[in-house]
Design a protein around this motif. Structure first.
Motif, PDB file in Angstrom:
ATOM      1  N   GLN A  46     -17.599   5.691-162.219  1.00 42.15           N
ATOM      2  CA  GLN A  46     -17.254   5.504-164.038  1.00 42.15           C
ATOM      3  C   GLN A  46     -17.864   7.527-163.987  1.00 42.15           C
ATOM      4  N   ALA A  49     -13.679   8.673-162.831  1.00 44.96           N
ATOM      5  CA  ALA A  49     -13.052   8.720-163.791  1.00 44.96           C
ATOM      6  C   ALA A  49     -13.424   9.512-165.318  1.00 44.96           C
ATOM      7  N   VAL A  50     -14.548   9.979-165.782  1.00 51.24           N
ATOM      8  CA  VAL A  50     -15.333  10.464-166.919  1.00 51.24           C
ATOM      9  C   VAL A  50     -14.467  11.961-166.117  1.00 51.24           C
ATOM     10  N   VAL A  52     -12.276  12.955-163.888  1.00 57.02           N
ATOM     11  CA  VAL A  52     -10.471  12.913-164.642  1.00 57.02           C
ATOM     12  C   VAL A  52     -10.078  13.478-166.045  1.00 57.02           C
ATOM     13  N   GLU A  53     -11.127  12.626-166.487  1.00 54.36           N
ATOM     14  CA  GLU A  53     -10.558  12.343-168.320  1.00 54.36           C
ATOM     15  C   GLU A  53     -10.919  13.809-168.525  1.00 54.36           C
ATOM     16  N   VAL A  54     -12.084  14.294-168.094  1.00 51.45           N
ATOM     17  CA  VAL A  54     -12.546  16.038-168.681  1.00 51.45           C
ATOM     18  C   VAL A  54     -11.593  17.053-168.121  1.00 51.45           C
ATOM     19  N   THR A  55     -11.174  16.966-167.029  1.00 54.78           N
ATOM     20  CA  THR A  55     -10.422  17.586-166.286  1.00 54.78           C
ATOM     21  C   THR A  55      -9.397  17.885-166.380  1.00 54.78           C
ATOM     22  N   ARG A  56      -8.865  17.116-167.230  1.00 61.34           N
ATOM     23  CA  ARG A  56      -6.915  16.761-167.669  1.00 61.34           C
ATOM     24  C   ARG A  56      -6.584  17.457-168.258  1.00 61.34           C
ATOM     25  N   PRO A  58      -4.662  18.495-171.649  1.00 55.96           N
ATOM     26  CA  PRO A  58      -3.557  18.225-173.022  1.00 55.96           C
ATOM     27  C   PRO A  58      -1.993  19.333-172.730  1.00 55.96           C
TER      28      PRO A  58
END
Length: 66
Positions: A46, A49-50, A52-56, A58
């Motif tokens: 978990q 996943a957080v 990866v989402e934060v460092t992605r 846009p």
């Protein structure tokens, strides 16, 4: 009527009973530890996943001055 068979004099049955009880206890401890490891692995997944989402980044973001 005898409820329990007496242990033999050389201790083989006593040893077998002791080892069976010890094995059962170790099995229970191992099962508990594996459950803890499984729970920790879920938390790590978990958190990853957080991360990866934060460092992605846009596509709409623009780097300024670079």
């Amino acid at each position: 009527m005898v409820m329990f068979e007496p242990l033999n004099s050389d201790g083989r049955k006593r040893s077998a009973v002791y080892h069976a009880a010890r094995l059962s206890m170790l099995h229970d401890r191992l099962a508990k530890k594996l459950e803890q490891v499984d729970h920790a692995a879920d938390e790590v997944e978990q958190a990853a996943a957080v991360l990866v989402e934060v460092t992605r980044q846009p596509e709409s973001w623009q780097t300024l001055g670079m």
